[in-house]
Design a protein around this motif. Structure first.
Motif, PDB file in Angstrom:
ATOM      1  N   ILE A 168       0.838  -1.201   0.000  1.00 48.37           N
ATOM      2  CA  ILE A 168       0.000   0.000   0.000  1.00 48.37           C
ATOM      3  C   ILE A 168       0.873   1.252   0.000  1.00 48.37           C
ATOM      4  CG2 ILE A 168      -1.676   1.321   1.345  1.00 48.37           C
ATOM      5  CD1 ILE A 168      -2.802  -1.394   2.286  1.00 48.37           C
ATOM      6  N   GLY A 169       2.001   1.192   0.711  1.00 52.98           N
ATOM      7  CA  GLY A 169       2.934   2.313   0.706  1.00 52.98           C
ATOM      8  C   GLY A 169       3.490   2.592  -0.684  1.00 52.98           C
ATOM      9  N   PHE A 170       3.618   1.545  -1.509  1.00 52.92           N
ATOM     10  CA  PHE A 170       4.082   1.726  -2.888  1.00 52.92           C
ATOM     11  C   PHE A 170       3.128   2.624  -3.666  1.00 52.92           C
ATOM     12  CE2 PHE A 170       3.666   0.052  -7.301  1.00 52.92           C
ATOM     13  CZ  PHE A 170       4.857   0.545  -7.802  1.00 52.92           C
ATOM     14  N   ALA A 171       1.822   2.403  -3.480  1.00 53.75           N
ATOM     15  CA  ALA A 171       0.833   3.264  -4.147  1.00 53.75           C
ATOM     16  C   ALA A 171       0.952   4.699  -3.651  1.00 53.75           C
ATOM     17  CB  ALA A 171      -0.578   2.721  -3.904  1.00 53.75           C
ATOM     18  N   GLY A 172       1.144   4.857  -2.349  1.00 51.39           N
ATOM     19  CA  GLY A 172       1.290   6.204  -1.799  1.00 51.39           C
ATOM     20  C   GLY A 172       2.530   6.903  -2.311  1.00 51.39           C
ATOM     21  N   ALA A 173       3.627   6.155  -2.437  1.00 52.19           N
ATOM     22  CA  ALA A 173       4.881   6.750  -2.901  1.00 52.19           C
ATOM     23  C   ALA A 173       4.787   7.205  -4.349  1.00 52.19           C
ATOM     24  CB  ALA A 173       6.015   5.743  -2.737  1.00 52.19           C
ATOM     25  N   THR A 174       4.259   6.331  -5.203  1.00 53.25           N
ATOM     26  CA  THR A 174       4.142   6.690  -6.619  1.00 53.25           C
ATOM     27  C   THR A 174       3.123   7.808  -6.822  1.00 53.25           C
ATOM     28  OG1 THR A 174       2.571   4.848  -6.869  1.00 53.25           O
ATOM     29  CG2 THR A 174       4.871   4.452  -7.489  1.00 53.25           C
ATOM     30  N   GLY A 175       2.038   7.797  -6.027  1.00 52.75           N
ATOM     31  CA  GLY A 175       1.058   8.866  -6.125  1.00 52.75           C
ATOM     32  C   GLY A 175       1.642  10.206  -5.720  1.00 52.75           C
ATOM     33  N   ALA A 176       2.472  10.197  -4.670  1.00 54.32           N
ATOM     34  CA  ALA A 176       3.104  11.440  -4.229  1.00 54.32           C
ATOM     35  C   ALA A 176       4.045  11.982  -5.292  1.00 54.32           C
ATOM     36  CB  ALA A 176       3.860  11.185  -2.927  1.00 54.32           C
ATOM     37  N   VAL A 177       4.766  11.096  -5.982  1.00 54.01           N
ATOM     38  CA  VAL A 177       5.678  11.527  -7.042  1.00 54.01           C
ATOM     39  C   VAL A 177       4.906  12.187  -8.183  1.00 54.01           C
ATOM     40  CG1 VAL A 177       7.281  10.695  -8.801  1.00 54.01           C
ATOM     41  CG2 VAL A 177       7.448   9.831  -6.477  1.00 54.01           C
ATOM     42  N   VAL A 178       3.737  11.605  -8.525  1.00 50.28           N
ATOM     43  CA  VAL A 178       2.915  12.166  -9.600  1.00 50.28           C
ATOM     44  C   VAL A 178       2.472  13.584  -9.268  1.00 50.28           C
ATOM     45  CG1 VAL A 178       0.688  11.977 -10.779  1.00 50.28           C
ATOM     46  CG2 VAL A 178       2.119   9.951 -10.489  1.00 50.28           C
ATOM     47  N   PHE A 179       2.094  13.806  -7.997  1.00 52.43           N
ATOM     48  CA  PHE A 179       1.574  15.115  -7.593  1.00 52.43           C
ATOM     49  C   PHE A 179       2.665  16.054  -7.080  1.00 52.43           C
ATOM     50  CE2 PHE A 179      -2.159  12.343  -7.249  1.00 52.43           C
ATOM     51  CZ  PHE A 179      -3.056  13.054  -8.032  1.00 52.43           C
ATOM     52  N   GLY A 180       3.922  15.643  -7.226  1.00 51.35           N
ATOM     53  CA  GLY A 180       5.025  16.531  -6.909  1.00 51.35           C
ATOM     54  C   GLY A 180       5.427  16.590  -5.453  1.00 51.35           C
ATOM     55  N   PHE A 181       5.046  15.576  -4.666  1.00 51.40           N
ATOM     56  CA  PHE A 181       5.432  15.531  -3.258  1.00 51.40           C
ATOM     57  C   PHE A 181       6.539  14.502  -3.049  1.00 51.40           C
ATOM     58  CE2 PHE A 181       0.932  16.834  -3.247  1.00 51.40           C
ATOM     59  CZ  PHE A 181       1.028  18.023  -2.555  1.00 51.40           C
ATOM     60  N   SER A 182       7.095  14.498  -1.834  1.00 54.03           N
ATOM     61  CA  SER A 182       8.107  13.509  -1.493  1.00 54.03           C
ATOM     62  C   SER A 182       7.472  12.120  -1.414  1.00 54.03           C
ATOM     63  CB  SER A 182       8.746  13.858  -0.143  1.00 54.03           C
ATOM     64  OG  SER A 182       9.535  12.789   0.340  1.00 54.03           O
ATOM     65  N   SER A 183       8.149  11.126  -1.986  1.00 56.07           N
ATOM     66  CA  SER A 183       7.624   9.758  -1.948  1.00 56.07           C
ATOM     67  C   SER A 183       7.517   9.252  -0.517  1.00 56.07           C
ATOM     68  CB  SER A 183       8.522   8.830  -2.767  1.00 56.07           C
ATOM     69  OG  SER A 183       9.850   8.824  -2.264  1.00 56.07           O
ATOM     70  N   LEU A 184       8.413   9.696   0.363  1.00 60.29           N
ATOM     71  CA  LEU A 184       8.371   9.277   1.760  1.00 60.29           C
ATOM     72  C   LEU A 184       7.096   9.776   2.440  1.00 60.29           C
ATOM     73  CD1 LEU A 184       9.684   7.944   4.192  1.00 60.29           C
ATOM     74  CD2 LEU A 184      10.984  10.041   4.586  1.00 60.29           C
ATOM     75  N   ILE A 185       6.712  11.013   2.157  1.00 60.70           N
ATOM     76  CA  ILE A 185       5.477  11.564   2.727  1.00 60.70           C
ATOM     77  C   ILE A 185       4.273  10.779   2.225  1.00 60.70           C
ATOM     78  CG2 ILE A 185       4.021  13.606   2.907  1.00 60.70           C
ATOM     79  CD1 ILE A 185       6.665  13.789   4.417  1.00 60.70           C
ATOM     80  N   GLY A 186       4.262  10.447   0.942  1.00 56.71           N
ATOM     81  CA  GLY A 186       3.159   9.664   0.384  1.00 56.71           C
ATOM     82  C   GLY A 186       3.047   8.294   1.020  1.00 56.71           C
ATOM     83  N   MET A 187       4.182   7.639   1.231  1.00 53.53           N
ATOM     84  CA  MET A 187       4.168   6.338   1.885  1.00 53.53           C
ATOM     85  C   MET A 187       3.627   6.433   3.305  1.00 53.53           C
ATOM     86  SD  MET A 187       7.644   4.348   0.694  1.00 53.53           S
ATOM     87  CE  MET A 187       8.735   5.755   0.807  1.00 53.53           C
ATOM     88  N   LEU A 188       4.056   7.458   4.034  1.00 49.07           N
ATOM     89  CA  LEU A 188       3.599   7.640   5.406  1.00 49.07           C
ATOM     90  C   LEU A 188       2.083   7.828   5.471  1.00 49.07           C
ATOM     91  CD1 LEU A 188       6.405   9.942   6.854  1.00 49.07           C
ATOM     92  CD2 LEU A 188       5.842   7.652   7.650  1.00 49.07           C
ATOM     93  N   ILE A 189       1.551   8.663   4.600  1.00 48.70           N
ATOM     94  CA  ILE A 189       0.112   8.949   4.634  1.00 48.70           C
ATOM     95  C   ILE A 189      -0.699   7.709   4.287  1.00 48.70           C
ATOM     96  CG2 ILE A 189      -1.735  10.271   3.542  1.00 48.70           C
ATOM     97  CD1 ILE A 189       0.255  12.572   3.206  1.00 48.70           C
ATOM     98  N   PHE A 190      -0.367   7.050   3.182  1.00 51.80           N
ATOM     99  CA  PHE A 190      -1.130   5.885   2.749  1.00 51.80           C
ATOM    100  C   PHE A 190      -1.031   4.732   3.740  1.00 51.80           C
ATOM    101  CE2 PHE A 190      -2.804   5.639  -1.735  1.00 51.80           C
ATOM    102  CZ  PHE A 190      -2.928   7.008  -1.899  1.00 51.80           C
ATOM    103  N   SER A 191       0.176   4.452   4.214  1.00 50.93           N
ATOM    104  CA  SER A 191       0.351   3.306   5.105  1.00 50.93           C
ATOM    105  C   SER A 191      -0.289   3.545   6.471  1.00 50.93           C
ATOM    106  CB  SER A 191       1.835   2.980   5.265  1.00 50.93           C
ATOM    107  OG  SER A 191       2.557   4.085   5.785  1.00 50.93           O
ATOM    108  N   MET A 192      -0.262   4.794   6.962  1.00 48.54           N
ATOM    109  CA  MET A 192      -0.864   5.077   8.254  1.00 48.54           C
ATOM    110  C   MET A 192      -2.389   4.997   8.192  1.00 48.54           C
ATOM    111  SD  MET A 192       1.575   8.129   9.777  1.00 48.54           S
ATOM    112  CE  MET A 192       0.720   8.175  11.362  1.00 48.54           C
ATOM    113  N   ILE A 193      -2.976   5.467   7.095  1.00 51.96           N
ATOM    114  CA  ILE A 193      -4.430   5.337   6.927  1.00 51.96           C
ATOM    115  C   ILE A 193      -4.812   3.857   6.866  1.00 51.96           C
ATOM    116  CG2 ILE A 193      -6.350   5.744   5.345  1.00 51.96           C
ATOM    117  CD1 ILE A 193      -5.030   8.393   4.596  1.00 51.96           C
ATOM    118  N   SER A 194      -4.030   3.060   6.149  1.00 51.01           N
ATOM    119  CA  SER A 194      -4.300   1.624   6.057  1.00 51.01           C
ATOM    120  C   SER A 194      -4.128   0.944   7.405  1.00 51.01           C
ATOM    121  CB  SER A 194      -3.355   0.982   5.041  1.00 51.01           C
ATOM    122  OG  SER A 194      -3.494   1.587   3.774  1.00 51.01           O
ATOM    123  N   ALA A 195      -3.132   1.383   8.178  1.00 53.35           N
ATOM    124  CA  ALA A 195      -2.916   0.807   9.504  1.00 53.35           C
ATOM    125  C   ALA A 195      -4.097   1.073  10.420  1.00 53.35           C
ATOM    126  CB  ALA A 195      -1.638   1.380  10.117  1.00 53.35           C
TER     127      ALA A 195
END
Length: 298
Positions: free
Chosen positions: A46-73
């Motif tokens: 799930i963090g992979f989706a967050g990371a790639t999504g963050a890259v598409v929208f111009g954010f840090s991949s680490l931030i995207g992973m944190l948001i997606f994985s924490m919501i899933s958790a």
């Protein structure tokens, strides 16, 4: 050697690797005790989706992973014990998350020049391109996780070994489960910097599982897990930087290979009886139970 560590790329790699190794070992110990390896794999995908999504929208991949994985958790934690019977549902969410990650990666590949390299870095780790800002984020998350783990160590250990007895003793098992999954999601997000989505289990599970085969004392197992995790990470980095065997192979490969080798060696040691650890789980339960009599309320 001094010249080797004078390069910023080496300093960032070893700094991030050390932080991730310590945190992954501490959290991985409880992942093994709680039999939540599948949850770890789910959060990483799930963090992979967050990371790639963050890259598409111009954010840090680490931030995207944190948001997606924490919501899933949070979603997994809300299921509580019912999560053990939801393999099909979790598998469907995983497949959707991976498909979403591929979609984001395809969009970025078509619109940006470095899409493929970004995707490979997320999947297999990109510790050689870690920036100082990533190290600082990992350090901040690591300190927060260690403080929280130190505060929750005893009740979390009790709830991990025997949740039913812990519940009767007044331990908030459901709340601890949610908090731990959030801690796990943060750990996975920063660990992906080192080994990537596909190899995260190697660093998160292998050192802890190896330590539990070699000693039955909880604190000894935790310390040994940290030592093994650091050994795997540092050895992998040195081998990757020095180009052993005449080739410069990925860091993730070295770390996962060394971690797997240590685990299989621990199995051989156990079967040969070199280190005898009889009734490991029962001893941990009795040790935890004695601590409970000393201080029954959490």
């Amino acid at each position: 050697m001094l010249e080797f560590f004078s390069h910023e790329i080496v300093q960032n790699a070893f700094s991030a690797g050390t932080i991730v190794a310590i945190i992954a070992a501490c959290i991985g110990y409880f992942v093994v005790l709680r039999s939540q390896t599948f949850a770890s794999e789910a959060l990483s995908d799930i963090g992979f989706a967050g990371a790639t999504g963050a890259v598409v929208f111009g954010f840090s991949s680490l931030i995207g992973m944190l948001i997606f994985s924490m919501i899933s958790a949070l979603g997994m934690g809300a299921l509580g014990e019912r999560i053990r019977g939801r393999d099909v549902e979790i598998g469907m969410v995983l497949s959707f998350a991976l498909g979403l990650g591929v979609l984001f990666l395809t969009i970025y590949t078509q619109t940006g020049s470095a899409g493929t390299n970004s995707g490979v870095g997320i999947l297999f780790g990109s510790i050689l391109s870690v920036r100082r800002s990533d190290v600082l984020i990992a350090l901040g998350c690591g300190i927060l996780l260690l403080i929280l783990l130190a505060f929750l160590y005893r009740p979390l250990l009790f709830a991990s070994i025997d949740p039913e007895v812990a519940l009767t003793r007044g331990v908030p098992v459901r709340t601890l489960s949610i908090i731990f999954l959030l801690m796990l999601s943060i750990t996975i997000s920063i660990s992906i910097l080192v080994v990537g989505v596909l190899l995260i289990i190697a660093l998160l599970i292998a050192p802890a599982a190896t330590a539990l085969r070699l000693t039955h004392q909880p604190r000894h197992s935790l310390i040994l897990s940290i030592v093994l995790s650091l050994a795997c990470t540092w050895s992998g980095l040195i081998l990757a930087f020095t180009g052993s065997f005449g080739k410069y192979l990925p860091v993730g490969f070295y770390i996962s290979a060394i971690a797997a080798a240590l685990y299989f060696i621990s199995i051989i040691i156990n079967r040969l009886g070199i280190i005898y650890t009889p009734r490991r789980v029962e001893k941990i339960v009795r040790c935890t139970d004695r601590e409970e009599h000393a201080q029954p309320n959490y």
